[in-house]
Design a protein around this motif. Structure first.
Motif, PDB file in Angstrom:
ATOM      1  N   HIS A  51       0.858  -1.186   0.000  1.00  0.00           N
ATOM      2  CA  HIS A  51       0.000   0.000   0.000  1.00  0.00           C
ATOM      3  C   HIS A  51       0.891   1.231   0.000  1.00  0.00           C
ATOM      4  O   HIS A  51       1.749   1.397   0.879  1.00  0.00           O
ATOM      5  CB  HIS A  51      -0.905   0.012   1.232  1.00  0.00           C
ATOM      6  CG  HIS A  51      -1.792   1.227   1.309  1.00  0.00           C
ATOM      7  ND1 HIS A  51      -2.416   1.631   2.478  1.00  0.00           N
ATOM      8  CD2 HIS A  51      -2.155   2.138   0.371  1.00  0.00           C
ATOM      9  CE1 HIS A  51      -3.123   2.724   2.245  1.00  0.00           C
ATOM     10  NE2 HIS A  51      -2.977   3.047   0.973  1.00  0.00           N
ATOM     11  N   ILE A  52       0.694   2.098  -0.988  1.00  0.00           N
ATOM     12  CA  ILE A  52       1.407   3.372  -1.076  1.00  0.00           C
ATOM     13  C   ILE A  52       0.367   4.484  -1.054  1.00  0.00           C
ATOM     14  O   ILE A  52      -0.598   4.470  -1.825  1.00  0.00           O
ATOM     15  CB  ILE A  52       2.259   3.470  -2.352  1.00  0.00           C
ATOM     16  CG1 ILE A  52       3.196   2.254  -2.474  1.00  0.00           C
ATOM     17  CG2 ILE A  52       3.036   4.779  -2.368  1.00  0.00           C
ATOM     18  CD1 ILE A  52       4.202   2.100  -1.352  1.00  0.00           C
ATOM     19  N   ASP A  53       0.577   5.461  -0.169  1.00  0.00           N
ATOM     20  CA  ASP A  53      -0.374   6.548   0.053  1.00  0.00           C
ATOM     21  C   ASP A  53       0.250   7.869  -0.385  1.00  0.00           C
ATOM     22  O   ASP A  53       1.255   8.311   0.180  1.00  0.00           O
ATOM     23  CB  ASP A  53      -0.743   6.613   1.538  1.00  0.00           C
ATOM     24  CG  ASP A  53      -1.727   7.730   1.854  1.00  0.00           C
ATOM     25  OD1 ASP A  53      -2.927   7.433   1.983  1.00  0.00           O
ATOM     26  OD2 ASP A  53      -1.289   8.886   1.968  1.00  0.00           O
ATOM     27  N   THR A  54      -0.354   8.503  -1.395  1.00  0.00           N
ATOM     28  CA  THR A  54       0.112   9.796  -1.884  1.00  0.00           C
ATOM     29  C   THR A  54      -1.088  10.738  -1.978  1.00  0.00           C
ATOM     30  O   THR A  54      -2.169  10.441  -1.467  1.00  0.00           O
ATOM     31  CB  THR A  54       0.842   9.644  -3.236  1.00  0.00           C
ATOM     32  OG1 THR A  54       1.362  10.925  -3.643  1.00  0.00           O
ATOM     33  CG2 THR A  54      -0.068   9.106  -4.335  1.00  0.00           C
ATOM     34  N   ALA A  55      -0.885  11.907  -2.587  1.00  0.00           N
ATOM     35  CA  ALA A  55      -1.964  12.891  -2.711  1.00  0.00           C
ATOM     36  C   ALA A  55      -1.584  13.900  -3.778  1.00  0.00           C
ATOM     37  O   ALA A  55      -0.401  14.141  -4.040  1.00  0.00           O
ATOM     38  CB  ALA A  55      -2.205  13.611  -1.389  1.00  0.00           C
ATOM     39  N   GLN A  56      -2.604  14.494  -4.372  1.00  0.00           N
ATOM     40  CA  GLN A  56      -2.342  15.549  -5.350  1.00  0.00           C
ATOM     41  C   GLN A  56      -1.562  16.693  -4.716  1.00  0.00           C
ATOM     42  O   GLN A  56      -0.661  17.258  -5.336  1.00  0.00           O
ATOM     43  CB  GLN A  56      -3.671  16.029  -5.935  1.00  0.00           C
ATOM     44  CG  GLN A  56      -4.367  14.977  -6.774  1.00  0.00           C
ATOM     45  CD  GLN A  56      -5.854  15.206  -6.966  1.00  0.00           C
ATOM     46  OE1 GLN A  56      -6.394  16.231  -6.550  1.00  0.00           O
ATOM     47  NE2 GLN A  56      -6.538  14.241  -7.585  1.00  0.00           N
ATOM     48  N   ALA A  57      -1.872  17.016  -3.468  1.00  0.00           N
ATOM     49  CA  ALA A  57      -1.192  18.115  -2.786  1.00  0.00           C
ATOM     50  C   ALA A  57       0.277  17.815  -2.501  1.00  0.00           C
ATOM     51  O   ALA A  57       1.060  18.751  -2.295  1.00  0.00           O
ATOM     52  CB  ALA A  57      -1.907  18.447  -1.478  1.00  0.00           C
ATOM     53  N   TYR A  58       0.659  16.550  -2.483  1.00  0.00           N
ATOM     54  CA  TYR A  58       2.051  16.211  -2.183  1.00  0.00           C
ATOM     55  C   TYR A  58       2.987  16.506  -3.357  1.00  0.00           C
ATOM     56  O   TYR A  58       4.195  16.657  -3.164  1.00  0.00           O
ATOM     57  CB  TYR A  58       2.197  14.730  -1.826  1.00  0.00           C
ATOM     58  CG  TYR A  58       1.427  14.263  -0.621  1.00  0.00           C
ATOM     59  CD1 TYR A  58       0.803  15.153   0.251  1.00  0.00           C
ATOM     60  CD2 TYR A  58       1.311  12.909  -0.347  1.00  0.00           C
ATOM     61  CE1 TYR A  58       0.086  14.700   1.352  1.00  0.00           C
ATOM     62  CE2 TYR A  58       0.606  12.439   0.753  1.00  0.00           C
ATOM     63  CZ  TYR A  58      -0.013  13.341   1.588  1.00  0.00           C
ATOM     64  OH  TYR A  58      -0.723  12.885   2.673  1.00  0.00           O
ATOM     65  N   ALA A  94      -9.402  16.261 -11.771  1.00  0.00           N
ATOM     66  CA  ALA A  94      -8.187  16.101 -10.972  1.00  0.00           C
ATOM     67  C   ALA A  94      -7.751  14.645 -10.931  1.00  0.00           C
ATOM     68  O   ALA A  94      -6.551  14.339 -10.972  1.00  0.00           O
ATOM     69  CB  ALA A  94      -8.423  16.631  -9.568  1.00  0.00           C
ATOM     70  N   MET A  95      -8.710  13.729 -10.865  1.00  0.00           N
ATOM     71  CA  MET A  95      -8.381  12.315 -10.853  1.00  0.00           C
ATOM     72  C   MET A  95      -7.767  11.876 -12.172  1.00  0.00           C
ATOM     73  O   MET A  95      -6.832  11.070 -12.198  1.00  0.00           O
ATOM     74  CB  MET A  95      -9.645  11.487 -10.565  1.00  0.00           C
ATOM     75  CG  MET A  95      -9.411   9.983 -10.440  1.00  0.00           C
ATOM     76  SD  MET A  95      -8.611   9.504  -8.883  1.00  0.00           S
ATOM     77  CE  MET A  95      -6.906   9.429  -9.360  1.00  0.00           C
ATOM     78  N   GLN A  96      -8.271  12.391 -13.271  1.00  0.00           N
ATOM     79  CA  GLN A  96      -7.689  12.073 -14.577  1.00  0.00           C
ATOM     80  C   GLN A  96      -6.220  12.470 -14.632  1.00  0.00           C
ATOM     81  O   GLN A  96      -5.379  11.741 -15.168  1.00  0.00           O
ATOM     82  CB  GLN A  96      -8.478  12.768 -15.684  1.00  0.00           C
ATOM     83  CG  GLN A  96      -9.877  12.209 -15.881  1.00  0.00           C
ATOM     84  CD  GLN A  96     -10.704  13.031 -16.847  1.00  0.00           C
ATOM     85  OE1 GLN A  96     -10.595  14.263 -16.894  1.00  0.00           O
ATOM     86  NE2 GLN A  96     -11.559  12.372 -17.607  1.00  0.00           N
TER      87      GLN A  96
END
Length: 276
Positions: A51-58, A94-96
């Motif tokens: 499991h890898i957790d990222t974000a657009q804000a990162y 944003a998801m695209q």
């Protein structure tokens, strides 16, 4: 926590929509895009994280995607989370862009990063992202019990996850109970108390008695409740070491001692001082 909420191997939480969220993931908050992020994710995947957790804000989704491709591990074996940056207005668009940066066709979990503009503002867009197949599961992050009530009152699809700051000093029992009421899995970020709990006397005593590290004790306190946890490190030895939490258990007494470190009054809030 009941046995049917975990997968048979005890390593993942079964979500209400049928997904399986690994109990330990690597988070890449504040890890710069580029070699440092790529290396951290590769080391984690090589060690056995799934499991890898990222974000657009990162700003490091591209590095996560590169590390996944370079690892040679089948895409279906790795659970990928990213988060909608709620200062925008279009979770679908944003998801695209996230999918393009990650180099995948779908993420396993897409979260509203925080409830900016109100808890329901982004939810219909999150549901559309799921309908289009861009995310297998959708959820929220940093949502209080009251904000969960607002979302579930209007949602066609209930959030699968609420990712919040959760550790012995942030033992948000009221929020955990609110999540359970709605069949939402609480997921912990900052389970080490952003590092400050590694120096706590109680944690150190329990770790010494168990022959474990303070990080092991803190992560075990979370996952022993069946709550998924996101740990963060860019050091290979710590990434590998943090994975060693499934071959021991904490006693009821040790769990109670850690519970007593709570400073929130068992709150139903997700943040004491929201930044949005």
């Amino acid at each position: 926590m009941t046995s049917d909420e975990l997968t048979p191997d005890g390593r993942a939480r079964v979500l209400a929509d049928g997904g399986a969220l690994p109990l330990l993931g690597l988070g890449v908050w504040q890890v710069p895009d580029g070699p440092e992020c790529v290396n951290a994710v590769r080391w984690a995947l090589d060690a056995g994280y799934r499991h890898i957790d990222t974000a657009q804000a990162y700003g490091n989704e591209a590095s996560v995607g590169k590390a996944l491709r370079d690892s040679g591990i089948d895409r279906g074996e790795v659970f990928i989370t990213t988060k909608f940056f709620p200062r925008g207005n279009d979770p679908v668009g944003a998801m695209q862009q996230s999918l393009r940066r990650l180099g995948v066709d779908q993420v396993d979990l897409y979260l509203v990063h925080w409830p900016q503009g109100g808890p329901t503002r982004a939810w219909s867009g999150m549901e559309r992202a799921a309908e289009r197949g861009y995310a297998r599961s959708i959820g929220v992050s940093n949502f209080s019990a009251a904000e969960l009530e607002s979302v579930t009152a209007v949602a066609e699809r209930i959030p699968s996850v609420n990712q919040v700051s959760y550790s012995p000093v942030d033992f948000r029992q009221g929020l955990l109970e609110a999540c359970r009421k709605h069949g939402i899995a609480l997921e912990a970020y900052s389970p080490l108390g952003t590092g400050r709990l590694l120096r706590d006397t109680t944690v150190a005593e329990i770790a010494a008695a168990a022959g474990r590290t303070p990080a092991h004790v803190l992560l075990r306190w979370v996952v022993q409740r069946g709550i998924p946890a996101i740990s963060k490190s860019v050091h290979r030895n710590r990434i590998e070491e943090n994975l060693r939490i499934f071959d021991f258990t904490l006693s009821d007494e040790d769990m109670a001692r850690l519970d007593a470190l709570d400073r929130t009054g068992h709150t139903a809030e997700a943040q004491e001082r929201p930044w949005w």
